[in-house]
Design an enzyme around this catalytic site. Structure first.
Site, PDB file in Angstrom:
ATOM      1  N   LYS A 124      14.556  -0.321   9.003  1.00 46.59           N
ATOM      2  CA  LYS A 124      13.487  -1.298   8.775  1.00 46.59           C
ATOM      3  C   LYS A 124      13.907  -2.606   9.424  1.00 46.59           C
ATOM      4  CE  LYS A 124       9.520  -1.709   6.585  1.00 46.59           C
ATOM      5  NZ  LYS A 124       8.461  -0.725   6.283  1.00 46.59           N
ATOM      6  N   ASP A 164       4.274  -3.064   9.796  1.00 44.74           N
ATOM      7  CA  ASP A 164       4.323  -3.207   8.332  1.00 44.74           C
ATOM      8  C   ASP A 164       3.549  -4.490   8.057  1.00 44.74           C
ATOM      9  OD1 ASP A 164       5.818  -2.114   5.769  1.00 44.74           O
ATOM     10  OD2 ASP A 164       6.094  -4.274   5.663  1.00 44.74           O
TER      11      ASP A 164
HETATM   12  P1  NDP Z   1      -0.924  -5.968   6.043  1.00 46.39           P
HETATM   13  O1  NDP Z   1      -0.189  -7.124   6.555  1.00 46.39           O
HETATM   14  O2  NDP Z   1      -1.949  -5.316   6.885  1.00 46.39           O
HETATM   15  O3  NDP Z   1      -1.618  -6.336   4.643  1.00 46.39           O
HETATM   16  C1  NDP Z   1      -0.872  -6.796   3.573  1.00 46.39           C
HETATM   17  C2  NDP Z   1      -1.820  -7.187   2.449  1.00 46.39           C
HETATM   18  O4  NDP Z   1      -1.058  -7.518   1.301  1.00 46.39           O
HETATM   19  C3  NDP Z   1      -2.648  -8.420   2.777  1.00 46.39           C
HETATM   20  O5  NDP Z   1      -3.867  -8.338   2.114  1.00 46.39           O
HETATM   21  C4  NDP Z   1      -1.770  -9.529   2.216  1.00 46.39           C
HETATM   22  O6  NDP Z   1      -2.478 -10.715   1.898  1.00 46.39           O
HETATM   23  C5  NDP Z   1      -1.235  -8.887   0.957  1.00 46.39           C
HETATM   24  N1  NDP Z   1       0.041  -9.492   0.604  1.00 46.39           N
HETATM   25  C6  NDP Z   1       1.139  -9.596   1.384  1.00 46.39           C
HETATM   26  N2  NDP Z   1       2.135 -10.242   0.740  1.00 46.39           N
HETATM   27  C7  NDP Z   1       1.620 -10.554  -0.464  1.00 46.39           C
HETATM   28  C8  NDP Z   1       2.144 -11.208  -1.588  1.00 46.39           C
HETATM   29  N3  NDP Z   1       3.402 -11.696  -1.598  1.00 46.39           N
HETATM   30  N4  NDP Z   1       1.344 -11.335  -2.682  1.00 46.39           N
HETATM   31  C9  NDP Z   1       0.066 -10.852  -2.673  1.00 46.39           C
HETATM   32  N5  NDP Z   1      -0.481 -10.217  -1.628  1.00 46.39           N
HETATM   33  C10 NDP Z   1       0.285 -10.067  -0.548  1.00 46.39           C
HETATM   34  O7  NDP Z   1       0.205  -4.902   5.595  1.00 46.39           O
HETATM   35  P2  NDP Z   1       0.052  -3.346   5.310  1.00 46.39           P
HETATM   36  O8  NDP Z   1      -1.271  -3.052   4.746  1.00 46.39           O
HETATM   37  O9  NDP Z   1       0.515  -2.633   6.510  1.00 46.39           O
HETATM   38  O10 NDP Z   1       1.188  -3.129   4.202  1.00 46.39           O
HETATM   39  C11 NDP Z   1       0.917  -3.235   2.811  1.00 46.39           C
HETATM   40  C12 NDP Z   1       2.004  -2.530   2.020  1.00 46.39           C
HETATM   41  O11 NDP Z   1       2.058  -1.144   2.410  1.00 46.39           O
HETATM   42  C13 NDP Z   1       3.416  -3.059   2.227  1.00 46.39           C
HETATM   43  O12 NDP Z   1       4.153  -2.910   1.020  1.00 46.39           O
HETATM   44  C14 NDP Z   1       3.998  -2.100   3.270  1.00 46.39           C
HETATM   45  O13 NDP Z   1       5.408  -2.060   3.229  1.00 46.39           O
HETATM   46  C15 NDP Z   1       3.379  -0.801   2.782  1.00 46.39           C
HETATM   47  N6  NDP Z   1       3.334   0.265   3.780  1.00 46.39           N
HETATM   48  C16 NDP Z   1       2.668   0.082   4.969  1.00 46.39           C
HETATM   49  C17 NDP Z   1       2.599   1.114   5.868  1.00 46.39           C
HETATM   50  C18 NDP Z   1       1.785   1.006   7.105  1.00 46.39           C
HETATM   51  O14 NDP Z   1       1.617   2.041   7.777  1.00 46.39           O
HETATM   52  N7  NDP Z   1       1.231  -0.140   7.450  1.00 46.39           N
HETATM   53  C19 NDP Z   1       3.320   2.385   5.647  1.00 46.39           C
HETATM   54  C20 NDP Z   1       3.903   2.503   4.324  1.00 46.39           C
HETATM   55  C21 NDP Z   1       3.929   1.462   3.452  1.00 46.39           C
HETATM   56  P3  NDP Z   1      -2.330 -11.993   2.841  1.00 46.39           P
HETATM   57  O15 NDP Z   1      -3.190 -11.703   4.029  1.00 46.39           O
HETATM   58  O16 NDP Z   1      -2.818 -13.111   2.009  1.00 46.39           O
HETATM   59  O17 NDP Z   1      -0.872 -12.119   3.183  1.00 46.39           O
END
Ligand code: NDP
Length: 444
Positions: A124, A164
């Site tokens: 990662k 991510d």
């Molecule tokens: P994105 O950046 O596309 O979206 C993240 C979302 O989570 C946004 O809505 C963001 O809001 C919100 N968010 C981020 N940090 C915080 C926080 N501290 N408190 C509240 N909301 C928060 O990321 P992904 O959708 O790709 O990833 C989301 C999760 O899924 C993560 O945990 C990631 O590790 C996991 N994941 C992702 C994969 C992938 O293929 N993308 C694969 C497996 C797991 P804001 O815009 O306000 O920051």
């Protein structure tokens, strides 16, 4: 060393890395029964070894903002374990990024990747750079500088990063462009690529779809389906967006979405043109979820998470530690029957315990969100053979992989006396594969 001693040593040697301690404790405590059955793992010090990354790379990322000012961020890649394949795992760009977060994610990734049955090790990386509020040109300059260092540590058979939080199609494009420029090679070194330059269909959808497929498999064990159920989703990024789409396609009603500022609650369901609005808002305009409430005249809860709203299924898809024990209790009191973690480690340990004690079907991230990395594996596979599969074929592979992950986790849980406990099952199934590979390969 005993499990408790290894955990203690991890805490001592990695001070202040709270999320990493939490992830190690969760995995190690649940594999205690395996260690009792396999003295050869203890003799080979598999636990002592598995909690230490094979390699950690830290670097400086210097870039220039639109005002001509120099900015400095951290950059890192943690290559945790390559016993079953090249390191594989995303890059996270978020101001909260520090060693402890990337190490927890890299550690989780080892077991998750093993569960997919594809040959991928765990790694990662990321940076404390915040793409929010930056222009495309600033994001590009940052990505170019980040890759100027990262390129020497990655490669199609060495380490293949993906996206991510904060790293989507735009960032992967800029990173890949710079890798190609420096190395003069067009190769499968990143996944999540664009469709006409080596990407795979279904990769954008994969994590969200996979989490819903996993939910369906859990529900089947209780002769239930997602059809007609009310679903609460957190986040509004990549994983959340496609979890919502698949839940809608299977006949559920999704009533919440959130971002780091707050939650929207739409009792009529977020589907059709409302879902299109979210896609445009988050991927094109890069706006805030509160704008959904303004547009459709629904409730917006500033600074709150979705868990106070009534639902039968909860899909946390935002970030780590976003469901506390108190949130879990609220969900249980409101009748939740299944929780599948689209995000990595979104449920605090107290919340996990409550779900399990109360018979809630609980799919931990390393099983429920493995569809993303699995489809990255499928992208690598298509790159290696020089072909692209159709949407239907790739989705079929993804679906089969999720069914299989559910089967493996359920079987391991039952074999070790914890029927229905997917946390223990996923940890044991993933661990056994890695531990045996490490044993076979001697003292690496
Ligand atoms: P994105 O950046 O596309 O979206 C993240 C979302 O989570 C946004 O809505 C963001 O809001 C919100 N968010 C981020 N940090 C915080 C926080 N501290 N408190 C509240 N909301 C928060 O990321 P992904 O959708 O790709 O990833 C989301 C999760 O899924 C993560 O945990 C990631 O590790 C996991 N994941 C992702 C994969 C992938 O293929 N993308 C694969 C497996 C797991 P804001 O815009 O306000 O920051």
């Amino acid at each position: 060393m005993s499990v408790e001693n290894v955990i203690r040593s991890v805490i001592e040697k990695n001070p202040g890395e709270r999320e990493f301690h939490q992830a190690v404790r969760e995995v190690l405590e649940s594999i205690e029964p395996v260690m009792k059955k396999h003295p050869e793992f203890e003799k080979a010090k598999i636990l002592d070894r598995i909690v230490v990354p094979e390699r950690e790379i830290y670097f400086r990322v210097v870039w220039e903002d639109d005002r001509g000012e120099i900015q400095v961020n951290n950059g890192m890649r943690i290559q945790f374990n390559s016993a079953i394949g090249p390191y594989k795992g995303g890059l996270r760009f978020h101001p909260s990024v520090y060693r402890g977060i990337i190490k927890f994610l890299g550690f989780e990734q080892i077991f998750k990747n093993a569960l997919t049955t594809l040959p991928m090790g765990g790694g990662k990386g990321g940076s404390d750079f915040d793409p929010k509020g930056k222009s495309d040109a600033e994001v590009r300059r940052f990505c170019v500088s980040f890759m100027n260092e990262l390129y020497r540590h990655i490669g199609p058979n060495t380490d293949v990063p993906a996206g991510d939080i904060g790293v989507g199609g735009r960032e992967i494009g800029y990173l890949y462009g710079q890798y190609r420029r420096i190395t003069n090679r067009f190769e499968s070194v990143l996944t999540g690529k664009g469709m006409n330059w080596g990407g795979s269909l279904v990769r954008p959808e994969a994590t969200g779809y996979g989490a819903v497929y996993f939910t369906e498999e859990m529900l089947k064990t209780k002769k239930e389906t997602i059809k007609g159920k009310t679903v609460a989703v957190s986040g509004s990024g990549n994983v959340a967006q496609y979890a919502v789409q698949k839940a809608n396609q299977l006949g559920a009603k999704v009533v919440t979405l959130s971002d780091s500022n707050g939650t929207v609650y739409d009792p009529d369901g977020i589907s059709g043109t409302k879902w299109d609005f979210v896609m445009d808002l988050k991927n094109v305009k890069r706006g805030r979820i509160s704008e959904y409430a303004d547009k459709f005249g629904v409730d917006y809860c500033e600074g709150e998470r979705p868990w106070k709203f009534e639902c039968e299924i909860a899909l946390p898809c935002a970030t780590q530690n976003e469901i506390s024990a108190k949130d879990a209790k609220m969900l249980i009191d409101n009748g939740v029957i299944a929780v599948a973690e689209g995000a990595n480690m979104p449920t605090e340990p107290g919340g996990v315990d409550l779900f399990i004690e109360n018979g809630v079907l609980f799919g931990p991230g390393k099983a429920a969100n493995a569809g993303g990395v699995a489809t990255s594996g499928l992208e690598m596979c298509q790159n290696h053979i020089g072909m692209s599969w159709s949407f239907e074929e790739t989705d079929r592979h993804l679906h089969n992989i999720m069914v299989n992950i559910h089967k493996q986790a359920a079987a391991a849980a039952e074999k070790y006396g914890h029927k229905g406990n997917y946390v223990i099952g996923a940890n044991i199934a993933g661990f056994l594969k890695i531990a045996n590979a490490m044993l076979d390969q001697g003292q690496s």
